[in-house]
Design a protein around this motif. Structure first.
Motif, PDB file in Angstrom:
ATOM      1  N   TYR A  34      34.408 -15.692 -31.770  1.00 37.24           N
ATOM      2  CA  TYR A  34      34.688 -15.317 -30.375  1.00 37.24           C
ATOM      3  C   TYR A  34      35.266 -13.903 -30.291  1.00 37.24           C
ATOM      4  CZ  TYR A  34      33.612 -19.719 -27.971  1.00 37.24           C
ATOM      5  OH  TYR A  34      32.960 -20.785 -27.415  1.00 37.24           O
ATOM      6  N   THR A  43      32.340 -11.493 -30.752  1.00 37.07           N
ATOM      7  CA  THR A  43      31.427 -11.407 -29.603  1.00 37.07           C
ATOM      8  C   THR A  43      32.137 -10.926 -28.338  1.00 37.07           C
ATOM      9  OG1 THR A  43      31.847 -13.753 -29.229  1.00 37.07           O
ATOM     10  CG2 THR A  43      29.822 -13.193 -30.395  1.00 37.07           C
ATOM     11  N   LEU A  88      34.442 -12.439 -26.691  1.00 36.18           N
ATOM     12  CA  LEU A  88      34.888 -13.519 -25.802  1.00 36.18           C
ATOM     13  C   LEU A  88      36.407 -13.645 -25.829  1.00 36.18           C
ATOM     14  CD1 LEU A  88      32.128 -16.156 -26.575  1.00 36.18           C
ATOM     15  CD2 LEU A  88      32.609 -15.183 -24.334  1.00 36.18           C
ATOM     16  N   LYS A  99      28.058  -2.198 -21.988  1.00 38.69           N
ATOM     17  CA  LYS A  99      26.737  -2.832 -21.913  1.00 38.69           C
ATOM     18  C   LYS A  99      25.973  -2.594 -23.210  1.00 38.69           C
ATOM     19  CE  LYS A  99      25.914  -2.641 -16.968  1.00 38.69           C
ATOM     20  NZ  LYS A  99      25.098  -2.082 -15.896  1.00 38.69           N
ATOM     21  N   ASN A 138      27.138  -4.933 -25.925  1.00 39.47           N
ATOM     22  CA  ASN A 138      26.724  -6.311 -25.663  1.00 39.47           C
ATOM     23  C   ASN A 138      25.221  -6.522 -25.851  1.00 39.47           C
ATOM     24  OD1 ASN A 138      29.376  -6.674 -25.045  1.00 39.47           O
ATOM     25  ND2 ASN A 138      29.030  -7.677 -23.094  1.00 39.47           N
ATOM     26  N   LYS A 139      24.458  -5.431 -25.711  1.00 40.03           N
ATOM     27  CA  LYS A 139      23.006  -5.559 -25.922  1.00 40.03           C
ATOM     28  C   LYS A 139      22.662  -5.713 -27.406  1.00 40.03           C
ATOM     29  CE  LYS A 139      21.120  -3.128 -21.940  1.00 40.03           C
ATOM     30  NZ  LYS A 139      20.593  -1.848 -21.447  1.00 40.03           N
ATOM     31  N   PHE A 145      23.915  -7.658 -29.683  1.00 40.83           N
ATOM     32  CA  PHE A 145      23.974  -8.977 -30.327  1.00 40.83           C
ATOM     33  C   PHE A 145      23.532 -10.103 -29.387  1.00 40.83           C
ATOM     34  CE2 PHE A 145      28.075  -8.547 -28.250  1.00 40.83           C
ATOM     35  CZ  PHE A 145      28.329  -9.813 -27.753  1.00 40.83           C
ATOM     36  N   PHE A 175      24.110 -14.474 -28.962  1.00 36.48           N
ATOM     37  CA  PHE A 175      25.087 -15.501 -29.339  1.00 36.48           C
ATOM     38  C   PHE A 175      24.491 -16.871 -29.047  1.00 36.48           C
ATOM     39  CE2 PHE A 175      29.315 -17.652 -28.092  1.00 36.48           C
ATOM     40  CZ  PHE A 175      29.547 -18.063 -29.391  1.00 36.48           C
ATOM     41  N   VAL A 176      24.541 -17.737 -30.061  1.00 32.97           N
ATOM     42  CA  VAL A 176      24.083 -19.116 -29.868  1.00 32.97           C
ATOM     43  C   VAL A 176      25.297 -20.015 -30.071  1.00 32.97           C
ATOM     44  CG1 VAL A 176      22.455 -20.894 -30.632  1.00 32.97           C
ATOM     45  CG2 VAL A 176      21.802 -18.487 -30.749  1.00 32.97           C
ATOM     46  N   PRO A 177      25.984 -20.379 -28.969  1.00 30.71           N
ATOM     47  CA  PRO A 177      27.183 -21.203 -29.118  1.00 30.71           C
ATOM     48  C   PRO A 177      26.844 -22.629 -29.547  1.00 30.71           C
ATOM     49  CG  PRO A 177      27.053 -20.192 -26.930  1.00 30.71           C
ATOM     50  CD  PRO A 177      25.719 -20.056 -27.573  1.00 30.71           C
ATOM     51  N   TRP A 203      19.604 -11.023 -17.393  1.00 31.29           N
ATOM     52  CA  TRP A 203      21.014 -10.655 -17.646  1.00 31.29           C
ATOM     53  C   TRP A 203      21.168  -9.849 -18.940  1.00 31.29           C
ATOM     54  CZ3 TRP A 203      26.166 -12.490 -15.844  1.00 31.29           C
ATOM     55  CH2 TRP A 203      26.142 -12.793 -14.474  1.00 31.29           C
ATOM     56  N   CYS A 204      20.153  -9.958 -19.836  1.00 32.34           N
ATOM     57  CA  CYS A 204      20.184  -9.132 -21.054  1.00 32.34           C
ATOM     58  C   CYS A 204      19.636  -7.739 -20.767  1.00 32.34           C
ATOM     59  CB  CYS A 204      19.346  -9.774 -22.160  1.00 32.34           C
ATOM     60  SG  CYS A 204      20.100 -11.224 -22.862  1.00 32.34           S
ATOM     61  N   GLY A 205      19.175  -7.539 -19.550  1.00 37.60           N
ATOM     62  CA  GLY A 205      18.684  -6.212 -19.168  1.00 37.60           C
ATOM     63  C   GLY A 205      17.195  -6.025 -19.376  1.00 37.60           C
ATOM     64  N   ILE A 238      17.185 -18.654 -26.034  1.00 35.08           N
ATOM     65  CA  ILE A 238      17.928 -17.796 -25.084  1.00 35.08           C
ATOM     66  C   ILE A 238      18.732 -16.742 -25.843  1.00 35.08           C
ATOM     67  CG2 ILE A 238      19.756 -17.796 -23.333  1.00 35.08           C
ATOM     68  CD1 ILE A 238      18.786 -20.669 -22.594  1.00 35.08           C
ATOM     69  N   GLY A 239      19.291 -17.152 -26.978  1.00 36.33           N
ATOM     70  CA  GLY A 239      20.119 -16.223 -27.767  1.00 36.33           C
ATOM     71  C   GLY A 239      19.339 -15.062 -28.351  1.00 36.33           C
ATOM     72  N   ARG A 285      28.161 -17.901 -22.596  1.00 31.53           N
ATOM     73  CA  ARG A 285      27.068 -16.988 -22.951  1.00 31.53           C
ATOM     74  C   ARG A 285      27.004 -15.802 -21.974  1.00 31.53           C
ATOM     75  NH1 ARG A 285      22.287 -18.181 -26.035  1.00 31.53           N
ATOM     76  NH2 ARG A 285      22.229 -20.356 -25.423  1.00 31.53           N
ATOM     77  N   THR A 322      25.930  -7.855 -18.530  1.00 33.78           N
ATOM     78  CA  THR A 322      25.886  -7.879 -17.060  1.00 33.78           C
ATOM     79  C   THR A 322      27.225  -8.389 -16.556  1.00 33.78           C
ATOM     80  OG1 THR A 322      23.513  -8.284 -17.068  1.00 33.78           O
ATOM     81  CG2 THR A 322      24.695  -8.871 -15.064  1.00 33.78           C
TER      82      THR A 322
END
Lengths: 253, 426
Positions: A53, A56, A58, A78, A81-82, A84, A86-88, A109-111, A153-154, B258, B264
């Motif tokens: 965490y 990442t 968090l 931004k 954050n682009k 990496f 993350f697969v929680p 949301w990942c751009g 998604i990750g 996530r 964003t």
């Protein structure tokens, strides 16, 4: 942006504590090189998830420095954050929606733009065996299928680092095998994997370098082969028990 | 922009899957609007159209009591049922308990005789005062025995006073007529001519009734005009159940973890939720208004008349919807669990509705509540709606209500942003 050949993750003198609780990390140092398949292991409460965490962004650490490819994670930019994905451990998506709807939303949301999202969605659903259920509600999926949606998604934005927190917990052998193979494939294409799990046999198969954490401290850090020969063990489970002991660790709840 | 569009699409898709939430948001206020309007409509009709059932027991046999009954009939607010003169007071009370009537009037046995004697007495005194010779006939100095008015305890004080006033004016009419007759007879020694009697008694100063609506129309307020705006506001604020728990659900499930790692800002999610649910509140308003316009007349209820300033109505709806959405998000941000969001959300909306005048009219509340009333956004929204629906006002006339609503909305937004910042969510 920092230069490309710096470490994927660089942690220097990290100090972290939850409010009103004893320190989790006091002076933690760790370097994860680009392209590694890095496993972080340790008993319950050792600080694995807290470390992930922090890496990442968090959780905000109180001391030290933590950077991804030279970018300070604490800045929450931004660009950082682009870098990496993350697969929680928990299913981190909207179960009311279909895989396509989830990927469209998280991709945005990942751009990513609409065209790229569409292309990546097709690729990922095909590779992860979800093409036939692309428009079905995820809520009705099996645990294994949900894990694959979680993974898709990750990685939708082709991250350079992928953090995985127990990505295969509760799935059958086939799904685990498929996920591990996919992760290896990603790594071959240049993605650095940072992985935690209690599945040590799986870790042996996936990771080429590991760190063992005990009470917020790294007690071993090397390639798996080197650690096994150094401690005269023939498997990760033996090494793990040798270094961390056999007592329960989750009593302090 | 694409991020916002994708988020709105996601929010709409999630919302459409939430069947229970949708049912609560649309069905409940519609059912409430129909039920409350139907109930209140009968009360409105009682006051505006229906006559008050009145039992009348005339124990007198003279002309004055007959004139009194005619005068009461002419008032027009009573549905008179005459009972036989030998009925006892207790029997009349029993009939009222059996809901035969809300009001009962008993005219005493020697009413006419006493009225006439009283009139002669007054006219005699008047003539003496004028220096004229009065009738030498000895008038009884006994006062007139009172009329007895029984009323059902459910009758509101204001209504009872208006019944009392109507009876008093009828009685006054009879008394005046008798005094006039007596005076005329004393002066002219002949009966008062009929045309003169009618002229003197009936030619009162007229009263012009003028409705004070802003647009000059004379729409009589009815249950629909009152209830549709009120329950539309309530419906808008009741989205707290769906939206508040949606925010909490997103916070609690993994998707939020996530989202925080993605490049964003969470503000995009908040803007998306506001736009999505603002759309929902507009659809709610359209549905409830449509029911008022098209379904109510079929059900025998008064039709909803939309205000003449439709642009003003749209502005009020948008600000009211935005306030409702902001309130729901604020509850969602601060609640720890869905149960908390639902409980706090539902109770607070009912409380705000109660102090805002949705459940009980604001003017009927104790004076100690007058400051608290100003704090309820539903109060300002309701005042703005009433300004348009009941008073025929325009946008400029209701700005004084819109402004406080806007200020409350902005304050709620600030509190929400502070909550998100404090929890490190933005």
């Amino acid at each position: 942006m920092a230069v490309m050949n710096t470490a994927a993750v660089s942690i220097e003198h990290l100090g972290f504590t939850y409010p009103g609780q004893p320190n989790i990390f006091t002076d933690l140092n760790l370097q994860i090189e680009t392209g590694e398949r890095f496993g972080i292991f340790g008993p319950n409460g050792a600080g694995k998830t807290t470390l992930m965490y922090c890496m990442t962004g968090l959780l905000s650490y109180q001391q030290g420095k933590l950077s991804l490819f030279g970018n300070d994670i604490a800045a929450h930019t931004k660009e950082t954050n682009k870098l990496f994905g993350f697969v929680p451990q928990d299913f981190s998506f909207y179960q009311e929606l279909s895989p396509v709807q989830n990927l469209e939303f998280f991709g945005a949301w990942c751009g990513l733009n609409k065209q790229t999202i569409k292309q990546r969605t097709t690729e990922l659903l095909e590779v992860l065996g979800l093409a036939d259920v692309r428009n079905k509600q995820v809520q009705k999926f099996s645990g294994g299928m949900k894990r694959r949606v979680n993974l898709a998604i990750g990685v939708i934005h082709n991250p350079r680092i992928l953090f995985l927190d127990e990505p295969t917990v509760g799935v059958d052998i086939q799904t685990r095998n498929a996920i591990i193979n996919y992760l290896k494939e990603l790594n071959k294409n240049g993605t650095t994997l940072i992985y935690t799990s209690h599945q040590l046999s799986e870790a042996e198969e996936l990771c080429n370098k590991i760190a063992l954490i005990e009470a917020g401290k790294i007690i071993a850090h090397n390639t798996l082969d080197n650690l096994l020969s150094e401690h005269k063990e023939d498997g990760l489970e033996g090494l793990y028990l040798n270094l961390t002991g056999k007592a329960y660790r989750d009593g302090n709840v | 922009m694409y991020k916002l569009w994708a988020t709105i699409k996601k929010d709409i898709s999630v919302l459409l899957r939430d069947k229970v939430g949708l049912t609560l948001m649309f069905t409940m206020p519609i059912v409430l609007a129909i039920v409350i309007t139907t109930i209140q409509n009968s009360t409105f009709e009682l006051v505006n159209n229906n006559k008050v059932p009145l039992l009348l027991c005339n124990r007198d046999t003279g002309d004055a009591s007959k004139q009194l009954i005619t005068a009461i009939e002419k008032v027009g607010m009573f549905d008179i049922k005459q009972v036989t003169q030998n009925q006892t007071d207790q029997e009349i009370i029993d009939r009222m308990h059996a809901k035969d009537a809300l009001v009962a009037v008993i005219i005493p046995a020697n009413f006419s005789e006493k009225i006439v004697a009283n009139a002669k007495n007054i006219s005699g005194k008047a003539l003496n005062n004028f220096g004229l010779q009065a009738d030498t006939t000895k008038a009884s100095a006994d006062s007139v025995e009172p009329l007895t008015l029984y009323y059902h305890p459910v009758l509101q004080t204001s209504f009872r006073l208006s019944v009392n006033g109507a009876l008093r004016s009828s009685l006054q009419l009879v008394q005046n007529k008798q005094i006039l007759k007596s005076l005329y007879f004393a002066l002219n020694e002949k009966e008062l001519p009929k045309n003169l009697e009618d002229q003197v008694v009936n030619e009162n100063v007229p009263i012009n009734e003028i409705s004070v609506s802003r647009d000059g129309t004379r729409n009589i307020p009815n249950a629909t005009q009152h209830n549709i705006p009120a329950w539309t506001i309530f419906a808008m604020f009741f989205i707290v159940i769906s939206l508040g728990s949606s925010v909490v659900r997103e916070k609690l499930n993994g998707s939020f973890v996530r989202l925080k790692t993605l490049p964003t800002n969470y503000l995009v999610a908040l803007i998306s939720k506001q736009l999505t649910y603002l759309l929902v509140t507009m659809v709610q308003a359209i549905c409830i208004f449509a029911i008022g316009i098209w379904l109510f007349p079929v059900m025998g209820l008064p039709k909803l008349n939309l205000p003449s300033d439709l642009f003003g109505l749209l502005i009020v709806l948008l600000i009211c919807g935005w306030c409702a959405v902001s309130f729901a998000i604020c509850i969602g941000v601060f609640a720890q669990t869905q149960e908390q969001a639902n409980g706090i959300g539902a109770v607070s909306v009912v409380l705000l509705a109660a102090i805002g005048g949705i459940l009980v009219p604001s003017f009927a509340m104790p004076s100690s509540f007058h400051l608290i009333i100003q704090l309820s956004p539903l109060h300002w929204a309701l005042e703005a709606f009433y300004g348009l629906f009941l008073e025929g006002g325009k946008l400029k006339d209701i700005l004084i209500n819109i402004l406080p609503l806007l200020i409350i909305t902005v304050l709620i937004q600030i509190v929400t942003l502070w909550g998100l910042k404090r929890k490190n969510l933005i």
